[in-house]
Design a protein around this motif. Structure first.
Motif, short mmCIF file in Angstrom:
data_model
loop_
_atom_site.label_atom_id
_atom_site.label_comp_id
_atom_site.label_asym_id
_atom_site.label_seq_id
_atom_site.Cartn_x
_atom_site.Cartn_y
_atom_site.Cartn_z
N LEU A 12 11.56 2.98 -5.99
CA LEU A 12 11.55 3.35 -4.57
C LEU A 12 10.44 4.36 -4.27
CD1 LEU A 12 15.31 3.55 -3.52
CD2 LEU A 12 13.73 1.63 -3.43
N ASN A 13 10.24 5.30 -5.17
CA ASN A 13 9.16 6.27 -4.96
C ASN A 13 7.79 5.60 -4.98
OD1 ASN A 13 10.48 8.77 -4.52
ND2 ASN A 13 10.94 8.94 -6.71
N SER A 14 7.62 4.59 -5.83
CA SER A 14 6.34 3.90 -5.91
C SER A 14 6.08 3.04 -4.68
CB SER A 14 6.27 3.04 -7.17
OG SER A 14 7.15 1.93 -7.09
N LEU A 15 7.15 2.64 -3.98
CA LEU A 15 7.00 1.82 -2.78
C LEU A 15 6.66 2.65 -1.55
CD1 LEU A 15 10.06 -0.62 -3.13
CD2 LEU A 15 7.67 -1.06 -3.74
N ARG A 16 6.91 3.93 -1.62
CA ARG A 16 6.77 4.82 -0.46
C ARG A 16 5.42 4.67 0.26
NH1 ARG A 16 10.14 9.28 0.11
NH2 ARG A 16 10.55 9.23 -2.14
N PRO A 17 4.28 4.66 -0.46
CA PRO A 17 2.99 4.57 0.25
C PRO A 17 2.74 3.22 0.91
CG PRO A 17 2.72 5.38 -2.02
CD PRO A 17 4.09 4.82 -1.92
N PHE A 18 3.56 2.22 0.58
CA PHE A 18 3.28 0.86 1.04
C PHE A 18 4.17 0.42 2.21
CE2 PHE A 18 2.00 1.10 -3.41
CZ PHE A 18 0.70 0.61 -3.35
N ILE A 19 5.05 1.30 2.70
CA ILE A 19 5.97 0.90 3.77
C ILE A 19 5.57 1.52 5.10
CG2 ILE A 19 7.95 0.44 2.28
CD1 ILE A 19 9.03 3.23 3.04
N ARG A 20 5.65 0.70 6.15
CA ARG A 20 5.42 1.19 7.51
C ARG A 20 6.74 1.51 8.21
NH1 ARG A 20 0.42 -2.25 8.08
NH2 ARG A 20 1.76 -4.06 8.43
N LYS A 21 7.69 0.59 8.11
CA LYS A 21 8.96 0.77 8.83
C LYS A 21 10.11 1.14 7.91
CE LYS A 21 7.73 -2.45 12.56
NZ LYS A 21 8.10 -3.71 13.27
N GLY A 22 10.20 0.51 6.76
CA GLY A 22 11.30 0.87 5.88
C GLY A 22 11.49 -0.06 4.70
N ILE A 23 12.42 0.33 3.85
CA ILE A 23 12.84 -0.48 2.72
C ILE A 23 14.26 -0.97 3.01
CG2 ILE A 23 13.32 -0.52 0.24
CD1 ILE A 23 11.41 1.85 -0.07
#
Length: 256
Positions: free
Chosen positions: A159-170
């Protein structure tokens, strides 16, 4: 003879009563039994994938369809959507048929990836237990983790690694370990039954309260909690006890 008798009950005026009792009996049995599909010790994902999907590849079961509709309702036309652990691609196919989205997928199984590509889906082979940034391009409006993080040894890292790649959410969907059937299994000396092929499928477990706390510790804000499976009539009123699974929407709560 028993099969004929059951068929006659399903076709009789007391069909609804019979089906209700039969379902109740199945739920009661789940407190004491283990899946007939169990293959303790199986760890190869291709074996797991073949075993679980060999008869319904690319099709959504009723409960998967219910979950897919929730995901579809959460996204908007034009969104860029990534599905981690895309499997047979049935979820992305369902969403593409109903929303005008850009859809992408990742999966660790070459068999799953080949199947998805053969059906026109944009899917890449990737192991999400390894650094995932090498497989992502640009930002996504939503990244979907559908029944994924409970299988990982380090979901925090993912989840931390996805943080820079999300605009709206996970968008995360996971079983609810606080579901009343799981609590009763513990009462009768058996661990909650959340697996199909082998007990090693799930490495992490959350109740509703646990997940809210855990997400907050990771600096994510839980903006939506949607119970999608469980006891009809009760799962919405008392979700922590009567919802078998949840869909959560997480937004980044950490300053860039």
């Amino acid at each position: 003879m028993l099969t004929t008798f059951k068929k006659s009950l399903r076709e009789s005026p007391i069909r609804s009563v019979y089906l209700g009792l039969a379902n109740g009996f199945r739920q009661f049995k789940r407190l004491f039994i283990y899946p007939k599909t169990a293959q303790v010790g199986v760890s190869d994902y291709d074996v797991y994938w073949d075993t679980k999907l060999d008869t319904n590849i690319g099709q959504l079961s009723p409960w998967r369809r219910k979950r897919a509709q929730i995901f579809t309702d959460l996204v908007s036309d034009g969104d860029r959507v990534l599905d981690l652990g895309v499997g047979d691609g049935a979820l992305l196919t369902y969403m593409l048929e109903r929303k005008k989205i850009e859809a992408f997928g990742l999966d660790v199984s070459p068999k799953a990836v080949d199947f998805c590509k053969a059906h026109g889906l944009n899917v890449v082979l990737a192991d999400i237990n390894k650094p995932i940034s090498d497989f992502l391009s640009g930002q996504y409006d939503y990244i979907i983790c559908s029944e994924i993080i409970e299988h990982l040894p380090d979901p925090e890292g993912l989840l931390n690694s996805l943080r820079p790649f999300i605009r709206k959410g996970i968008i995360v969907s996971i079983p609810n370990t606080g579901y009343y059937q799981h609590r009763l299994r513990l009462l009768f000396g058996r661990f909650p039954l959340q697996w199909v092929v082998t007990p090693g499928e799930h490495l992490r477990f959350w109740t509703l309260t646990d997940f809210r706390w855990w997400a907050g510790q990771l600096n994510f804000r839980v903006t939506r909690v949607i119970p999608y499976e469980g006891t009809s009539g009760l799962k919405d009123a008392w979700p922590s006890l009567f919802a078998a699974a949840f869909v959560y929407v997480l937004q980044n709560n950490r300053a860039s």
